[in-house]
Design an enzyme around this catalytic site. Structure first.
Site, mmCIF file in Angstrom:
data_model
loop_
_atom_site.group_PDB
_atom_site.id
_atom_site.type_symbol
_atom_site.label_atom_id
_atom_site.label_comp_id
_atom_site.label_asym_id
_atom_site.label_seq_id
_atom_site.Cartn_x
_atom_site.Cartn_y
_atom_site.Cartn_z
ATOM 1 N N HIS A 79 0.831 -1.208 0.000
ATOM 2 C CA HIS A 79 0.000 0.000 0.000
ATOM 3 C C HIS A 79 0.861 1.251 0.000
ATOM 4 O O HIS A 79 1.976 1.274 0.525
ATOM 5 C CB HIS A 79 -0.998 0.001 1.162
ATOM 6 C CG HIS A 79 -0.399 0.030 2.528
ATOM 7 N ND1 HIS A 79 0.032 1.182 3.129
ATOM 8 C CD2 HIS A 79 -0.167 -0.968 3.429
ATOM 9 C CE1 HIS A 79 0.483 0.910 4.340
ATOM 10 N NE2 HIS A 79 0.380 -0.386 4.548
ATOM 11 N N ASP A 81 -0.209 4.411 1.099
ATOM 12 C CA ASP A 81 -0.555 5.443 2.067
ATOM 13 C C ASP A 81 0.152 5.251 3.394
ATOM 14 O O ASP A 81 0.644 4.165 3.724
ATOM 15 C CB ASP A 81 -2.067 5.503 2.284
ATOM 16 C CG ASP A 81 -2.656 4.184 2.779
ATOM 17 O OD1 ASP A 81 -2.200 3.127 2.309
ATOM 18 O OD2 ASP A 81 -3.567 4.213 3.638
ATOM 19 N N ASP A 106 6.120 1.211 7.361
ATOM 20 C CA ASP A 106 4.774 0.840 6.913
ATOM 21 C C ASP A 106 4.273 1.825 5.866
ATOM 22 O O ASP A 106 3.589 2.773 6.188
ATOM 23 C CB ASP A 106 3.845 0.802 8.124
ATOM 24 C CG ASP A 106 2.545 0.096 7.850
ATOM 25 O OD1 ASP A 106 2.415 -0.527 6.792
ATOM 26 O OD2 ASP A 106 1.646 0.180 8.709
ATOM 27 N N GLU A 137 -5.180 1.978 2.704
ATOM 28 C CA GLU A 137 -5.112 0.779 3.533
ATOM 29 C C GLU A 137 -5.223 1.113 5.017
ATOM 30 O O GLU A 137 -5.728 0.312 5.807
ATOM 31 C CB GLU A 137 -3.800 0.039 3.264
ATOM 32 C CG GLU A 137 -3.708 -1.347 3.863
ATOM 33 C CD GLU A 137 -3.154 -1.382 5.289
ATOM 34 O OE1 GLU A 137 -3.252 -2.439 5.941
ATOM 35 O OE2 GLU A 137 -2.615 -0.346 5.760
ATOM 36 N N GLU A 138 -4.757 2.301 5.394
ATOM 37 C CA GLU A 138 -4.644 2.639 6.814
ATOM 38 C C GLU A 138 -5.934 3.174 7.436
ATOM 39 O O GLU A 138 -5.946 3.501 8.617
ATOM 40 C CB GLU A 138 -3.536 3.689 7.008
ATOM 41 C CG GLU A 138 -2.140 3.240 6.592
ATOM 42 C CD GLU A 138 -1.527 2.207 7.540
ATOM 43 O OE1 GLU A 138 -2.237 1.742 8.444
ATOM 44 O OE2 GLU A 138 -0.352 1.885 7.368
ATOM 45 N N GLU A 166 3.725 -6.347 3.791
ATOM 46 C CA GLU A 166 3.585 -5.727 5.112
ATOM 47 C C GLU A 166 4.882 -5.947 5.902
ATOM 48 O O GLU A 166 5.546 -6.971 5.751
ATOM 49 C CB GLU A 166 2.422 -6.359 5.870
ATOM 50 C CG GLU A 166 1.056 -5.900 5.420
ATOM 51 C CD GLU A 166 0.743 -4.475 5.845
ATOM 52 O OE1 GLU A 166 1.389 -3.970 6.792
ATOM 53 O OE2 GLU A 166 -0.152 -3.868 5.233
ATOM 54 N N HIS A 342 3.936 3.345 12.441
ATOM 55 C CA HIS A 342 2.984 4.366 12.918
ATOM 56 C C HIS A 342 3.555 5.196 14.063
ATOM 57 O O HIS A 342 2.801 5.955 14.680
ATOM 58 C CB HIS A 342 1.657 3.741 13.363
ATOM 59 C CG HIS A 342 0.954 2.972 12.292
ATOM 60 N ND1 HIS A 342 -0.287 2.409 12.484
ATOM 61 C CD2 HIS A 342 1.310 2.645 11.028
ATOM 62 C CE1 HIS A 342 -0.667 1.780 11.390
ATOM 63 N NE2 HIS A 342 0.295 1.909 10.482
#
Length: 366
Positions: A79, A81, A106, A137-138, A166, A342
């Site tokens: 992903h 984003d 991530d 995705e987030e 991932e 994150h």
């Protein structure tokens, strides 16, 4: 893993440095969920330079497919984003052999690996490849670009096996748990709190069900030698409004994480029993299907050999569940420590990027 300097490991280039530079370029393109147009443009432009790929742009998702008529198709996905910049992040730079910055773990490190595979490995691979770069995705399963692709263009996701990049710290995490969120209502009868005997408190009606749910301890399930713990949590209770009114309705929200050998119907039946006959208006608010490990598939078997025993169950849900629902055996494997995702200290080592690249290059080579 093949040593970096060995023939064929990086085509005579400094593989870790190349991947680090590409990851830095990606990190420096802001791409919070919902604002992925610029990074999708960057990815699309690079992929369209490769005449052997058929490239599709669907919103801010980009799908590239080779079609050499080879015997097997492998899908690789990541992903674009990142989470919102609500926590201060390190600047995007190269520090002590690692790339830092928002999304380094991530999962722009993984996206860098995907892009370089497209540019340097897919053409000569032993399998045809599909590379999926998707948005949103987030911010939840319903808005995910992979969800959109699976609903509107499932033909683009057809493959014999899939690997989602991932961050796993270089471990292979086959399959994933399923996630089921449900809400149920319990009815009472409103009354003034000064005369509660004239009513029925819906919270009290719900209490036996809450006690059963909180006491429930689902079993651990072992599949392909991997232990998948299951869990049931009460994640919300809502009742009442005015503080002088006995609540006539109480809504309980549950989240069940279940092993890949179980179905949604089985889990839902278990939840109905735990909630009991007083529960009404049972509503499934999220249904994310589990994915079996599928380590007996040749592609995933090959990857498990390459990681030399670093195989563990995936705890939590990822889009491998969505791919498995389409009939594609799938696993998680990518660079970066997931515990740094994150947060303010995201960083991914150049060696990690190179190791992930080399493993996936060997997987698609057949």
């Amino acid at each position: 893993m093949t040593p970096y300097g060995a023939p064929g490991a990086s085509g005579g280039t400094d593989l870790p440095a190349e991947l680090g530079e590409l990851a830095l370029r990606l990190i420096r393109i802001p791409s919070e969920s919902g604002s992925e147009a610029a990074i999708a443009d960057f990815v699309e432009e690079r992929l369209r330079r490769l005449e052997f790929l058929e490239v599709s742009r669907l919103g801010d998702a980009v799908v590239a497919r080779s079609d050499f008529g080879r015997g097997r198709r492998v899908l690789l996905a990541g992903h674009l984003d990142t989470v919102p910049d609500t926590v201060p992040a390190q600047p995007a730079e190269l520090v002590d052999g690692a790339v830092t910055g928002r999304g380094a773990v991530d999962m722009k490190g993984g996206v860098a690996v995907l892009l370089r595979l497209a540019e340097h490995a897919v053409r000569t691979a032993g399998h045809d490849c599909t590379l999926v770069f998707y948005d949103m995705e987030e911010v939840g399963s319903h808005r995910s670009g992979m969800n959109r692709l699976s609903r509107l263009h499932p033909e683009l996701l057809r493959a014999d096996a899939a690997i989602l990049l991932e961050p796993t710290g270089g471990w292979l995490e086959p399959g994933c748990q399923g996630s089921l969120r449900v809400s149920a209502a319990f009815r009472g009868r409103a009354a003034h709190t000064a005369r509660p005997w004239q009513g029925v408190n819906a919270v009290e009606v719900a209490l036996p069900a809450l006690e059963r749910c909180t006491a429930h301890k689902p079993e651990v399930v072992t599949l392909d030698g991997l232990r998948y713990p299951q869990a049931l949590q009460v994640v919300g209770v809502a009742a009442g409004g005015d503080s002088n009114v006995v609540p006539d309705r109480c809504v309980v929200h549950l989240n069940a994480r279940y092993a890949p050998n179980r179905t949604k119907a089985e889990v839902l039946a278990e939840l109905r029993e735990l909630l009991g006959p007083d529960a009404t208006d049972l509503d499934v608010t999220l249904d994310s299907p589990a994915a079996p490990p599928a380590l007996d598939h040749p592609v995933l078997t090959r990857l498990s050999e390459l990681v030399e025993g670093r195989v563990r169950p995936k705890l939590g849900w990822t889009d491998v569940g969505r791919l498995a629902a389409l009939g594609v055996p799938a696993a998680n494997f990518g660079p970066g420590d997931p515990e740094l995702a994150h947060g303010p200290r995201e960083r991914v080592g150049l060696a990690e990027l190179a190791e992930a690249y080399e493993a996936l290059e060997k997987v698609i080579s057949g």
